[in-house]
Design a protein around this motif. Structure first.
Motif, PDB file in Angstrom:
ATOM      1  N   TRP A  35       0.782  -1.231   0.000  1.00 15.02           N
ATOM      2  CA  TRP A  35       0.000   0.000   0.000  1.00 15.02           C
ATOM      3  C   TRP A  35       0.810   1.276   0.000  1.00 15.02           C
ATOM      4  CZ3 TRP A  35      -4.578  -0.876  -1.589  1.00 15.02           C
ATOM      5  CH2 TRP A  35      -5.227  -2.069  -1.278  1.00 15.02           C
ATOM      6  N   CYS A  36       2.065   1.231   0.371  1.00 16.95           N
ATOM      7  CA  CYS A  36       2.817   2.480   0.495  1.00 16.95           C
ATOM      8  C   CYS A  36       3.867   2.626  -0.598  1.00 16.95           C
ATOM      9  CB  CYS A  36       3.517   2.578   1.853  1.00 16.95           C
ATOM     10  SG  CYS A  36       2.517   2.007   3.241  1.00 16.95           S
ATOM     11  N   CYS A  39       4.119   5.041  -3.688  1.00 22.62           N
ATOM     12  CA  CYS A  39       4.501   6.443  -3.551  1.00 22.62           C
ATOM     13  C   CYS A  39       5.750   6.648  -2.697  1.00 22.62           C
ATOM     14  CB  CYS A  39       3.372   7.245  -2.934  1.00 22.62           C
ATOM     15  SG  CYS A  39       1.831   7.111  -3.842  1.00 22.62           S
ATOM     16  N   HIS A  40       5.889   5.854  -1.636  1.00 24.02           N
ATOM     17  CA  HIS A  40       7.025   6.030  -0.725  1.00 24.02           C
ATOM     18  C   HIS A  40       8.094   4.991  -1.042  1.00 24.02           C
ATOM     19  CE1 HIS A  40       4.975   8.717   2.204  1.00 24.02           C
ATOM     20  NE2 HIS A  40       3.907   8.047   1.857  1.00 24.02           N
ATOM     21  N   HIS A  70       7.584  11.950  14.551  1.00 25.89           N
ATOM     22  CA  HIS A  70       6.597  10.980  14.084  1.00 25.89           C
ATOM     23  C   HIS A  70       6.492   9.811  15.050  1.00 25.89           C
ATOM     24  CE1 HIS A  70       7.274  12.606   9.783  1.00 25.89           C
ATOM     25  NE2 HIS A  70       6.410  13.322  10.454  1.00 25.89           N
ATOM     26  N   TRP A  78      -2.092  10.153  11.454  1.00 26.97           N
ATOM     27  CA  TRP A  78      -1.850  10.427  10.040  1.00 26.97           C
ATOM     28  C   TRP A  78      -2.475   9.342   9.161  1.00 26.97           C
ATOM     29  CZ3 TRP A  78       0.036  14.248   6.941  1.00 26.97           C
ATOM     30  CH2 TRP A  78       0.266  13.891   5.614  1.00 26.97           C
ATOM     31  N   MET A  86      -1.674  12.835   0.056  1.00 20.54           N
ATOM     32  CA  MET A  86      -1.707  11.407   0.351  1.00 20.54           C
ATOM     33  C   MET A  86      -3.160  10.947   0.522  1.00 20.54           C
ATOM     34  SD  MET A  86       0.278   9.148   3.131  1.00 20.54           S
ATOM     35  CE  MET A  86      -0.610   7.817   3.960  1.00 20.54           C
ATOM     36  N   LEU A  89      -5.985   5.498   2.929  1.00 23.26           N
ATOM     37  CA  LEU A  89      -5.818   4.121   2.454  1.00 23.26           C
ATOM     38  C   LEU A  89      -6.819   3.153   3.072  1.00 23.26           C
ATOM     39  CD1 LEU A  89      -1.984   4.311   2.611  1.00 23.26           C
ATOM     40  CD2 LEU A  89      -3.321   4.081   0.520  1.00 23.26           C
TER      41      LEU A  89
HETATM   42  C1  HEC Z   1      -0.823   7.631  -3.605  1.00 19.04           C
HETATM   43  C2  HEC Z   1       0.443   7.937  -2.985  1.00 19.04           C
HETATM   44  C3  HEC Z   1       0.687   7.552  -1.519  1.00 19.04           C
HETATM   45  C4  HEC Z   1       0.482   6.347  -0.912  1.00 19.04           C
HETATM   46  C5  HEC Z   1      -0.064   5.080  -1.526  1.00 19.04           C
HETATM   47  C6  HEC Z   1       0.947   6.507   0.455  1.00 19.04           C
HETATM   48  N1  HEC Z   1       1.393   7.782   0.658  1.00 19.04           N
HETATM   49 FE1  HEC Z   1       2.126   8.515   2.407  1.00 19.04          FE
HETATM   50  N2  HEC Z   1       2.340  10.339   1.527  1.00 19.04           N
HETATM   51  C7  HEC Z   1       2.093  10.615   0.195  1.00 19.04           C
HETATM   52  C8  HEC Z   1       2.422  12.004  -0.070  1.00 19.04           C
HETATM   53  C9  HEC Z   1       2.300  12.700  -1.414  1.00 19.04           C
HETATM   54  C10 HEC Z   1       2.865  12.541   1.169  1.00 19.04           C
HETATM   55  C11 HEC Z   1       3.349  13.960   1.452  1.00 19.04           C
HETATM   56  C12 HEC Z   1       2.204  14.750   2.008  1.00 19.04           C
HETATM   57  C13 HEC Z   1       2.654  16.168   2.297  1.00 19.04           C
HETATM   58  O1  HEC Z   1       3.715  16.570   1.846  1.00 19.04           O
HETATM   59  O2  HEC Z   1       1.913  16.834   2.997  1.00 19.04           O
HETATM   60  C14 HEC Z   1       2.792  11.474   2.137  1.00 19.04           C
HETATM   61  C15 HEC Z   1       3.131  11.624   3.480  1.00 19.04           C
HETATM   62  C16 HEC Z   1       3.167  10.592   4.385  1.00 19.04           C
HETATM   63  C17 HEC Z   1       3.509  10.743   5.781  1.00 19.04           C
HETATM   64  C18 HEC Z   1       3.819  12.058   6.483  1.00 19.04           C
HETATM   65  C19 HEC Z   1       5.237  12.455   6.289  1.00 19.04           C
HETATM   66  C20 HEC Z   1       5.490  13.794   6.907  1.00 19.04           C
HETATM   67  O3  HEC Z   1       6.646  14.034   7.228  1.00 19.04           O
HETATM   68  O4  HEC Z   1       4.573  14.611   7.066  1.00 19.04           O
HETATM   69  C21 HEC Z   1       3.452   9.502   6.329  1.00 19.04           C
HETATM   70  C22 HEC Z   1       3.737   9.126   7.785  1.00 19.04           C
HETATM   71  C23 HEC Z   1       3.086   8.583   5.285  1.00 19.04           C
HETATM   72  N3  HEC Z   1       2.892   9.285   4.124  1.00 19.04           N
HETATM   73  C24 HEC Z   1       2.950   7.226   5.467  1.00 19.04           C
HETATM   74  C25 HEC Z   1       2.418   6.372   4.520  1.00 19.04           C
HETATM   75  C26 HEC Z   1       2.207   4.965   4.738  1.00 19.04           C
HETATM   76  C27 HEC Z   1       2.597   4.230   6.003  1.00 19.04           C
HETATM   77  C28 HEC Z   1       1.632   4.488   3.609  1.00 19.04           C
HETATM   78  C29 HEC Z   1       1.152   3.073   3.352  1.00 19.04           C
HETATM   79  C30 HEC Z   1       0.253   2.518   4.349  1.00 19.04           C
HETATM   80  C31 HEC Z   1       1.490   5.587   2.671  1.00 19.04           C
HETATM   81  N4  HEC Z   1       1.987   6.710   3.260  1.00 19.04           N
HETATM   82  C32 HEC Z   1       0.945   5.498   1.388  1.00 19.04           C
HETATM   83  C33 HEC Z   1       1.625   9.747  -0.760  1.00 19.04           C
HETATM   84  C34 HEC Z   1       1.256   8.446  -0.527  1.00 19.04           C
END
Ligand code: HEC
Length: 108
Positions: A35-36, A39-40, A70, A78, A86, A89
């Protein structure tokens, strides 16, 4: 207190949390993978698939995990209420705990 062992992970932010089920970092890794990783960047994964899928426009999971701001509660908030861009999910509570356990393990 019996839950002492898991207190770091299962800090109860929501009264209805299912504390009978211990969070599982290994399960969290496969959830993150599914799931992550779109993008990550997931650093300890098998490089072929993941490195190309993550994007450097988004913080890597290891940089998220190492950021002292965090903490598990922050991460839980979050993941339940992510901010755009983001997407939400729709992880279950236990999936959320597993992912947090995985991030905690990565930060060590
Ligand atoms: C469709 C794309 C996408 C998916 C899939 C995704 N993320 Fe993200 N995530 C992002 C984006 C884009 C940001 C940056 C948001 C921002 O800059 O405010 C983010 C930011 C975050 C942050 C905050 C980071 C910060 O410093 O503020 C966390 C924690 C995070 N994601 C965890 C996860 C986790 C764990 C998963 C899987 C369960 C996940 N993300 C899935 C796109 C995604």
């Amino acid at each position: 207190m019996k839950t002492g062992l898991c207190a770091g992970v299962l800090v109860v932010a929501f009264p209805m949390a299912d504390v009978s089920q211990a969070a599982d970092a290994e399960a969290g890794r496969s959830i993150a993978d599914r799931w992550c990783a779109a993008c990550h960047v997931i650093p300890d994964g098998d490089a072929d698939s993941r490195a190309v899928r993550g994007t450097d426009a988004v913080p890597t999971l290891s940089s998220i995990a190492r950021d002292p701001n965090h903490n598990p509660n922050w991460l839980r908030q979050w993941l339940i209420f992510p901010h755009p861009p983001m997407p939400d999910l729709n992880l279950t509570r236990s999936e959320t705990d597993d992912v947090i356990a995985y991030l905690q393990a990565m930060a060590r």
